[in-house]
Design a protein around this motif. Structure first.
Motif, mmCIF file in Angstrom:
data_model
loop_
_atom_site.group_PDB
_atom_site.id
_atom_site.type_symbol
_atom_site.label_atom_id
_atom_site.label_comp_id
_atom_site.label_asym_id
_atom_site.label_seq_id
_atom_site.Cartn_x
_atom_site.Cartn_y
_atom_site.Cartn_z
ATOM 1 N N UNK A 170 0.191 -6.891 -9.605
ATOM 2 C CA UNK A 170 0.918 -5.979 -10.488
ATOM 3 C C UNK A 170 0.533 -4.512 -10.256
ATOM 4 N N UNK A 244 13.034 -4.817 -2.173
ATOM 5 C CA UNK A 244 13.091 -4.808 -3.629
ATOM 6 C C UNK A 244 12.277 -5.942 -4.265
ATOM 7 N N UNK A 245 12.017 -7.015 -3.472
ATOM 8 C CA UNK A 245 11.307 -8.146 -4.067
ATOM 9 C C UNK A 245 9.833 -7.845 -4.287
ATOM 10 N N UNK A 248 9.363 -5.698 -7.318
ATOM 11 C CA UNK A 248 9.762 -6.435 -8.508
ATOM 12 C C UNK A 248 8.714 -7.466 -8.908
ATOM 13 N N UNK A 252 5.011 -6.096 -10.341
ATOM 14 C CA UNK A 252 5.284 -6.353 -11.748
ATOM 15 C C UNK A 252 6.487 -5.577 -12.263
ATOM 16 N N UNK A 253 7.323 -5.055 -11.350
ATOM 17 C CA UNK A 253 8.510 -4.317 -11.767
ATOM 18 C C UNK A 253 8.214 -3.005 -12.458
ATOM 19 N N UNK A 254 6.945 -2.531 -12.335
ATOM 20 C CA UNK A 254 6.579 -1.324 -13.081
ATOM 21 C C UNK A 254 6.966 -0.041 -12.377
ATOM 22 N N UNK A 255 7.195 -0.124 -11.077
ATOM 23 C CA UNK A 255 7.678 1.046 -10.359
ATOM 24 C C UNK A 255 8.865 0.651 -9.504
ATOM 25 N N UNK A 256 9.796 1.587 -9.359
ATOM 26 C CA UNK A 256 10.984 1.314 -8.567
ATOM 27 C C UNK A 256 10.777 1.786 -7.142
#
Lengths: 304, 342, 267
Positions: A170, A244-245, A248, A252-256
């Motif tokens: 994460x 993108x995976x 994500x 942990x999807x916390x940053x793009x």
């Protein structure tokens, strides 16, 4: 260079033969890739339809949106670094992944190339077998391995090396590791493919001339790997930018990253023109870098 | 090489096209693992129709395909908010589910729904809610406030998971702030951004696969769909699905027929079939979400019928079913999301 | 100089260790994943007991089997066609004497690499519908061939670059036809490049989700589509089981080709 190095038939003029070899792949890409992307280029200058898709009204808004935004409250147009930050992060993560892939792959490719013919092929398959598992599943499995209660942390705690789990998941570190894990063979295989023909007598000759190992490696081995190095770097760097995976799941999807950003525009945000504009910018930057690389390679070839 | 290509093409054609021995075909486009195999088998046997199931990962994929005009599917299973878009964009076949024999089984509260008044286009498939789960071994007491998520105590800091869904997250934040959902007011969304930004340092991840996180203990608090929550509780009994006192989102997936369906008759047979209580019960037993059919309770597994995740306590308000937000709202939401995660 | 010493000089210390480390890195998650395919519970990360139940589920699940077979057929076909096309393109672009147009061809051939997947996916969907090609296996195959080309082209090109050109041309002088020279001399030299290119194209096709999701038609499902579709209801060890079966299939193939190679050498 011979006048007919790789012509397939003496009766067909070399120019025609070359065109016959080149054009099937060019045609299929131009028709099924460049033409559709042409549609996207057009879309980037249109207006977003309410629920996905576009409306045929010209607008350059998608491009100004990348650098400027309307303020939440007073609606004034102001510079925004949001998207630049995301682009910079993507380039940074991709660069780290590429460099680390290189550091792992050069010795690995060298090692494989020095095996017997049979062992070489076994190694090649060994490197690619894990990739028969879907990328999503592989990425999730990597997350489980890195997680607080995963085998890596458990082993380190059992060994008494650490008392608290290391933050391996994460975060940005996990994203880098995920990118490397996603694309490692894309570096190893081209390097191997370029290096496999290496004539080891060159190395012996260098040692006879009292070259040190370091010098022998950098002056003799690396230059032979160079075409593979360029190919591998492209195959790792470019897909990593759009990945993108890894952000994500492992981040942990916390940053793009830019791949997430563009994906969102075509999905939840329903802003196709903006997504198209972002990808046109990305495409332009990649193209410029690629052309620069190609020019440099060509110049070097002429020098040789 | 050419012969190899021809051979492969032939192989592809034979394997991929699939045998069509049945009297007809039915092409279903839906979520994965959502359609009970026994239900498919029963339908195939009853009507001598071969059922083919393709799956999508998101409503957007399905919507993009339908909007582009690529057809070929007989049945789709859109969520209620996507239904409003499909109806507005005229992408559905009016099948008049209300006139079908099995419509009498549909629970009254799912008949005159805002996304399909009078059930012209669709029948209910399954419905659920988006609340959150807490590990009662970590979070003591019986508080049901969203405060646990948004202004966490030290015990759960760093152990929070949010769904990776811009609408669900922002709507939940709006509820906590006591503001209307699908909100176009920039000031409210500025407040949402501030709230989510202050919460972010304590968030472990924004992930929609919540079960593994909760069961492993990586997360002690997580937004969750009710079906997921039940599966998590099966593996870890200290987990509790919370219906937040500030309110929560409900959703319903519906069976509908896209315009230009190749076999309209078979599609209608399926829609009617889905509304039979024993068939609807199969959906609940398999996918673990409630259906909207009266009399199906008799066929539903006991443990499921009594599960707190599927039966909100009587003192809890009904879930809020939201329409698809306006484009202006979507744009604001996206900006909040980008700024939060930039 | 003794052969032993020569071998020694050719090995750089630590390279072998790093290669093994690289293999460990690649396989650690795979071992984890395989282990949990035998889990008795529904979890993919919490062990509750040993069982074959998820394999039984896979063997009873016609859809997931069809999806896996489809994926393999598409990947083999797309990788093979892409490698053949890329071989031609690599021969034509490397060793060319005139400089004009070389960069153009290079950029077009690597173009599919440069566009983010989701953009290619949406663009292809719009394009196929606009020109009236109905979605199905043909569109999946076309899209896969296109994005596989750079993955096959770059390793082959890397192999060709700097390959000793005097060899094929000397051969061409000896043999009656250049075609024969190509098959007897150039092609065997290219094998490592071709194998690398094909393998990369194969795994990139096997992995693809977004593009396939948008250009697939009714009845055309691949394994990634099936797996991504399962996520909404939660991942189960069934996914691990099918992945393990894929790994087993690939390992069996490698062993088989190894045995065949050995048998071939004996004759």
């Amino acid at each position: 260079m011979s006048a007919r190095p790789l012509a397939l038939s003496s009766r067909i003029p070399p120019g025609l033969a070359r065109a016959g070899l080149l054009w099937p792949s060019l045609a299929i890409i131009l028709l099924f890739m460049v033409a559709p992307i042409g549609i996207m280029f057009t879309y980037s200058f249109l207006t977003a339809a309410p629920y996905g898709g576009v409306e045929w009204t010209f607008s350059g808004a998608a491009y100004t949106e990348i650098l400027f935004e309307r303020d939440f409250l007073d609606d004034s147009l102001a510079f925004t670094p949001d998207y630049l930050i995301i682009v910079a992060r993507s380039v940074f993560q991709a660069a780290i992944a590429t460099v680390l892939c290189l550091l792992i792959s050069v010795p690995t490719a060298y090692y494989i190339a020095t095996r017997s013919d049979r062992a070489k092929n076994i190694w090649l398959f060994l490197i690619t077998i894990p990739y028969w598992v879907n990328l999503l599943i592989r990425t999730i499995a990597l997350l489980f391995v890195l997680r607080g209660d995963g085998p890596v942390n458990s082993a380190l705690i059992d060994l008494g090396l650490i008392s608290q789990p290391l933050p391996l998941s994460y975060n940005g570190f996990a994203i880098s590791l995920g990118l490397i894990y996603s694309f490692l063979p894309f570096m190893v295989l081209p390097l191997y493919s370029a290096f496999e023909r290496f004539d080891f007598r060159l190395l012996d000759a260098a040692y006879d001339l009292y070259a040190s190992r370091r010098v022998a490696f950098f002056r003799i081995v690396l230059p032979v790997m160079r075409p593979g190095l360029i190919a591998g770097s492209l195959l790792v760097f470019i897909p990593s930018i759009g990945s993108y995976l890894a952000p994500d799941i492992l981040g942990g999807g916390k940053t793009l990253m830019i791949g997430n950003l563009i994906g969102t525009q075509f999905q939840a945000a329903r802003n196709w023109p903006f997504g198209a504009a972002l990808s046109m910018i990305l495409l332009t930057i990649t193209l410029i870098v690629l052309l620069w690389l190609a020019r440099r390679a060509a110049r070097q070839q002429q020098l040789n | 090489m050419k012969s190899l290509t021809v051979f492969t093409a032939a192989l592809l054609a034979s394997v991929l096209a699939g045998p069509a021995f049945a009297a007809g075909d039915l092409f279903i486009y839906t979520w994965g693992e959502y359609t009970p195999p026994e239900m498919v088998a029963k339908f195939e046997k009853t009507y001598d129709v071969k059922v083919h199931i393709d799956t999508y990962d998101s409503m957007e994929t399905m919507l993009a395909k339908l909007k582009s005009g690529a057809g070929g599917y007989d049945i789709i299973v859109p969520g209620h908010d996507t239904m409003t878009i499909l109806v507005r964009e005229n992408l559905l076949e009016p099948i008049n589910a209300a006139n079908m024999p099995n419509y009498k089984n549909v629970d009254e509260k799912w008949r005159d729904v805002f996304w399909d008044k009078g059930r012209v286009y669709s029948a209910p498939w399954a419905w659920g809610s988006t609340g959150f789960v807490v590990d009662r071994a970590v979070v003591k007491g019986n508080d049901t406030s969203l405060k646990i998520l948004f202004e966490p105590d030290d015990t759960v800091k760093g152990k929070i998971n949010m769904l990776r869904d811009v609408n669900d997250v922002i709507n939940m934040a709006l509820r906590y702030l006591g503001k209307p959902r699908c909100n176009e007011n920039p000031e409210d969304l500025k407040a949402v951004l501030d709230l989510l930004s202050s919460q972010k340092p304590f968030v472990k991840s924004y992930n929609s696969e919540t079960k593994e996180l909760l069961v492993s203990g990586e997360a002690a608090v997580s937004m969750s769909w009710n079906g997921y929550a039940m599966r998590a509780r099966d593996e870890k009994p200290t987990l509790e699905y919370i219906y937040p006192k500030e309110g929560y989102t409900g959703w319903m997936d519906n069976v509908a027929v896209p315009k230009g369906a190749p076999d309209l008759e078979n599609a209608k047979l399926w829609v009617n079939f889905v509304m039979a209580p024993e068939n609807a019960a199969m959906i609940t037993n398999y996918a673990r979400y409630s259906n909207g059919i009266k009399g199906s309770e008799a066929f539903v597994e006991k443990a499921l019928a009594a599960a707190p995740e599927l039966n909100p306590p009587s003192d809890v308000a009904a879930p809020e079913f939201l329409s698809a937000c306006t484009p202006a709202t979507t744009k604001l939401y996206d900006r909040v999301w980008t700024k939060l995660l930039r | 100089m003794s052969t032993a010493r020569m071998r020694d000089l050719r090995t750089f210390s630590g390279f072998g260790l790093l290669s093994v480390g690289c293999a460990v890195f690649l396989y650690a998650p795979i071992v984890f994943l395989t282990l949990y395919s035998f889990n008795d519970g529904r979890s993919v990360s919490q062990w509750t007991g040993f069982s074959f139940r998820w394999y039984q589920t896979v063997f009873a699940n016609q859809n997931i089997q069809t999806a896996a077979v489809n994926s393999l057929l598409i990947a083999v076909t797309a990788a093979t066609i892409a490698t053949v096309l890329a071989l031609g393109a690599a021969i034509a672009t490397v060793n060319r004497r005139s400089k004009s147009g070389g960069e153009g061809a290079y950029v077009v051939l690597t173009f599919p690499l440069m566009v983010p997947e989701i953009v290619t996916a949406v663009a292809s969907l719009v394009f196929f519908v606009a020109v009236g090609i109905s979605l199905g296996f043909v569109t999946i195959l076309l899209a896969h061939i296109v994005f596989c080309i750079p993955f096959a082209y770059l390793p082959i090109k890397a192999r060709l670059e700097g390959m000793d050109e005097t060899l094929p041309s000397a051969a061409a002088d000896l043999y009656a036809s250049p075609a024969k020279a190509f098959v007897r001399i150039t092609l065997p030299l290219l094998v490592p490049g071709l194998l690398s290119g094909w393998l990369l194209a194969f795994i990139i096709s096997l992995d693809d989700f977004i593009i396939t999701a948008l250009v697939a038609g009714p009845g055309a499902t691949t394994l990634p589509l099936h797996i991504y579709g399962m996520l909404r209801l939660g991942m189960t060890p069934e996914v691990n089981a099918i992945s393990t079966l894929m790994l087993a299939a690939s390992t069996a193939l490698v062993l088989l080709s190894g045995l065949l190679g050995q048998a071939g050498r004996k004759h």
